[in-house]
Design an enzyme around this catalytic site. Structure first.
Site, PDB file in Angstrom:
ATOM      1  N   LYS A   1      79.446  35.858  53.043  1.00  0.00           N
ATOM      2  CA  LYS A   1      78.135  37.057  52.513  1.00  0.00           C
ATOM      3  C   LYS A   1      78.436  37.563  53.469  1.00  0.00           C
ATOM      4  O   LYS A   1      78.113  39.567  53.029  1.00  0.00           O
ATOM      5  CB  LYS A   1      76.940  35.930  53.448  1.00  0.00           C
ATOM      6  CG  LYS A   1      75.971  36.671  53.735  1.00  0.00           C
ATOM      7  CD  LYS A   1      75.009  37.368  52.562  1.00  0.00           C
ATOM      8  CE  LYS A   1      74.214  38.631  52.539  1.00  0.00           C
ATOM      9  NZ  LYS A   1      73.048  38.785  50.947  1.00  0.00           N
TER      10      LYS A   1
ATOM     11  N   CYS B   1      70.464  45.398  54.426  1.00  0.00           N
ATOM     12  CA  CYS B   1      71.811  43.920  54.567  1.00  0.00           C
ATOM     13  C   CYS B   1      73.288  45.059  54.727  1.00  0.00           C
ATOM     14  O   CYS B   1      74.147  44.987  56.160  1.00  0.00           O
ATOM     15  CB  CYS B   1      71.793  44.083  53.083  1.00  0.00           C
ATOM     16  SG  CYS B   1      70.374  43.013  53.062  1.00  0.00           S
TER      17      CYS B   1
HETATM   18  N1  SAJ Z   1      74.604  53.370  47.946  1.00  0.00           N
HETATM   19  C1  SAJ Z   1      75.226  54.168  47.190  1.00  0.00           C
HETATM   20  N2  SAJ Z   1      76.254  54.223  46.404  1.00  0.00           N
HETATM   21  C2  SAJ Z   1      75.795  53.491  45.438  1.00  0.00           C
HETATM   22  C3  SAJ Z   1      75.487  52.222  45.712  1.00  0.00           C
HETATM   23  C4  SAJ Z   1      74.431  52.660  47.175  1.00  0.00           C
HETATM   24  O1  SAJ Z   1      74.928  55.318  48.607  1.00  0.00           O
HETATM   25  O2  SAJ Z   1      76.561  53.515  44.868  1.00  0.00           O
HETATM   26  C5  SAJ Z   1      73.433  53.163  48.487  1.00  0.00           C
HETATM   27  C6  SAJ Z   1      72.144  53.252  48.026  1.00  0.00           C
HETATM   28  O3  SAJ Z   1      71.175  54.161  48.805  1.00  0.00           O
HETATM   29  C7  SAJ Z   1      70.976  51.980  50.272  1.00  0.00           C
HETATM   30  C8  SAJ Z   1      72.801  51.482  50.335  1.00  0.00           C
HETATM   31  O4  SAJ Z   1      73.331  52.525  49.648  1.00  0.00           O
HETATM   32  O5  SAJ Z   1      71.428  53.113  50.683  1.00  0.00           O
HETATM   33  C9  SAJ Z   1      72.641  49.981  50.326  1.00  0.00           C
HETATM   34  O6  SAJ Z   1      71.961  49.778  48.554  1.00  0.00           O
HETATM   35  P1  SAJ Z   1      72.344  48.831  47.158  1.00  0.00           P
HETATM   36  O7  SAJ Z   1      71.412  48.664  46.179  1.00  0.00           O
HETATM   37  O8  SAJ Z   1      73.521  48.576  47.443  1.00  0.00           O
HETATM   38  O9  SAJ Z   1      71.939  47.481  48.030  1.00  0.00           O
HETATM   39  P2  SAJ Z   1      71.207  46.320  49.158  1.00  0.00           P
HETATM   40  O10 SAJ Z   1      70.831  46.422  50.800  1.00  0.00           O
HETATM   41  O11 SAJ Z   1      69.417  47.064  49.021  1.00  0.00           O
HETATM   42  O12 SAJ Z   1      71.567  45.026  48.670  1.00  0.00           O
HETATM   43  C10 SAJ Z   1      72.182  44.211  48.992  1.00  0.00           C
HETATM   44  C11 SAJ Z   1      72.988  43.478  47.432  1.00  0.00           C
HETATM   45  N3  SAJ Z   1      74.670  43.605  48.345  1.00  0.00           N
HETATM   46  C12 SAJ Z   1      75.822  43.955  47.404  1.00  0.00           C
HETATM   47  O13 SAJ Z   1      75.290  43.987  46.739  1.00  0.00           O
HETATM   48  C13 SAJ Z   1      76.423  43.641  47.826  1.00  0.00           C
HETATM   49  C14 SAJ Z   1      72.533  42.427  47.551  1.00  0.00           C
HETATM   50  O14 SAJ Z   1      72.786  41.732  46.714  1.00  0.00           O
HETATM   51  C15 SAJ Z   1      72.335  41.142  48.843  1.00  0.00           C
HETATM   52  O15 SAJ Z   1      71.510  40.092  48.590  1.00  0.00           O
HETATM   53  C16 SAJ Z   1      71.265  42.453  49.962  1.00  0.00           C
HETATM   54  O16 SAJ Z   1      72.270  43.756  49.792  1.00  0.00           O
HETATM   55  C17 SAJ Z   1      71.311  41.300  50.894  1.00  0.00           C
HETATM   56  O17 SAJ Z   1      70.849  40.617  51.233  1.00  0.00           O
HETATM   57  O18 SAJ Z   1      72.295  41.395  51.905  1.00  0.00           O
END
Ligand code: SAJ
Length: 396
Positions: free
Chosen positions: A196, A250
């Protein structure tokens, strides 16, 4: 145990598949609201599902656990001031169910946890209830759902399930297979815990790479969006998108569970955290410099639009949002400039006075794109405005 962003949807989906579920939360307000059929979290379609399972008598919320065949710990694991993980909620939830545990029960931790937590909790259970030694099944099974798409992902995502022994793993897999259609991968508890943390750290590191490139590109006078698009034409390269930092509860948190335990080894993971945190500060500095430049050029303060407060596109969630941090910093240094704060997914906010996005865009001299909401994607480029586009609205 725990009716939050993960516990509540999991309880509802399990009940929907015919399992009799009691959802427990220490917050009375959450319990009452849930029993009234109202969601206290934002998740499309889930409220209808909640109403269905309440009506069918398969689900109810309470503040005290009851005797059950299986127990699931789905409570938060925050970190303390020095980035050390705090597993006290997991311990407290375990203590609450301790008197109810019976031989043959399944006990699963879903909360994101540092490596070794399941072993630690097993020790706690056996110390308090020696009669249960080798008589109950204990496993760790993290969730992977993306808020906003929880109903689909809870059912269809693959899951990793790690027991304290093979029998425990098998029992946990049998339980989850009642409502999970994705593949269930057996392993041990320690591997499942680190898995995780690895998933979210991997994403953090990849985003840090994109953010680092964006800062290099500014120095090199190169369009970072073009650069990444072109590099991604390589069959084995897949760079993510830069933004104004990493937010949410997360990805910006879980890597610390690794760096706290393995500080000498976790070099890239620690540096990625630093880069993603620094990116927000870097953006705030860019905005303040642009405001000064405008003032020097036009001898008046600019009207500035801060576009987007949520931590990622098309949601109303401001938790740990870098856009919010940047906006706060710019507001604090505003020096009489007119700052318009925009968040189309929220009607009102107790700290920020919000302006509708069209009005702010119309009035602003300096437009700062912080979160790539779909509304902003439709705006027309205007030659009379200065843009600071941190999330790629006008990629070209
Ligand atoms: N982000 C970027 N660039 C990208 C992708 C995301 O800057 O190319 C930023 C987003 O704007 C945001 C942050 O990253 O600020 C996180 O966003 P996210 O959509 O990547 O993820 P979360 O935090 O909503 O959800 C994550 C997910 N984990 C992964 O993709 C490995 C989700 O599957 C998990 O269940 C969740 O964390 C969790 O609960 O741990």
């Amino acid at each position: 145990m725990g009716l939050g962003y993960i516990g509540l949807p999991t309880a509802i989906i399990a009940a929907k598949s015919g399992i009799d579920v009691t959802g427990v939360d220490i917050n009375e307000k959450v319990v009452n609201q849930t029993n009234a059929g109202l969601l206290h979290i934002v998740e499309p379609k889930l409220e209808d599902y909640l109403k269905d399972v309440l009506k069918a008598g398969l689900f109810r919320a309470t503040s005290h656990p009851v005797e059950s065949d299986a127990f699931f710990i789905v409570v938060p694991t925050p970190f303390k001031g020095d980035h050390q993980p705090d597993i006290s909620y997991v311990e407290n939830a375990t203590r609450m169910v301790l008197p109810l545990l019976r031989p043959g029960n399944l006990f699963v931790i879903e909360s994101t946890s540092p490596v070794g937590t399941t072993e630690q909790i097993t020790k706690l259970i056996y110390t308090e209830r020696p009669d249960l030694k080798n008589a109950i099944h204990i496993a760790y099974c993290p969730e992977r759902v993306l808020p906003g798409n929880v109903i689909f992902e809870l059912v269809n995502n693959d899951r990793v399930i790690g027991g304290i022994n093979e029998e425990s793993t098998e029992h946990a897999i049998k339980f989850y297979s009642q409502f999970v259609k994705g593949e269930l991968h057996p392993t041990n508890a320690r591997t499942a815990e680190l898995c995780k943390l690895t998933e979210n750290s991997s994403r953090d590191v990849q985003i840090a790479f994109a953010n680092e490139l964006s800062m290099i590109c500014e120095q090199a006078d190169i369009n970072v969006w073009d650069l990444i698009e072109l590099a991604n034409k390589h069959p084995r390269v897949n760079i993510l998108q830069p933004g104004c930092g990493v937010g949410g509860h997360c990805i910006a948190v879980d890597p610390y569970f690794i760096t706290a335990a393995y500080p000498n080894e976790a070099k890239i993971i620690a540096t990625a955290r630093e880069i993603n945190n620094y990116k927000a500060q870097w953006c705030a500095e860019r905005v303040k410099n642009a405001m000064l430049e405008f003032e020097l050029k036009y001898s008046r303060k600019p009207v500035v639009a801060m576009m987007g407060l949520a931590f990622k596109p098309n949601i109303d969630d401001l938790r740990e949002s870098p856009s919010k941090r940047i906006t706060t910093e710019v507001l604090q240094s505003k020096n009489n400039a007119d700052i318009l704060v925009v968040e189309p997914n929220i009607k009102e906010h107790n700290v920020f006075k919000l302006t509708p996005y069209q009005e702010a865009y119309q009035r602003a001299d300096l437009v700062v794109f912080l979160t790539a909401h779909k509304e902003f994607m439709k705006l027309e480029w205007r030659d009379d405005k200065v843009y600071l586009d941190f999330c790629g609205i006008f990629k070209k």
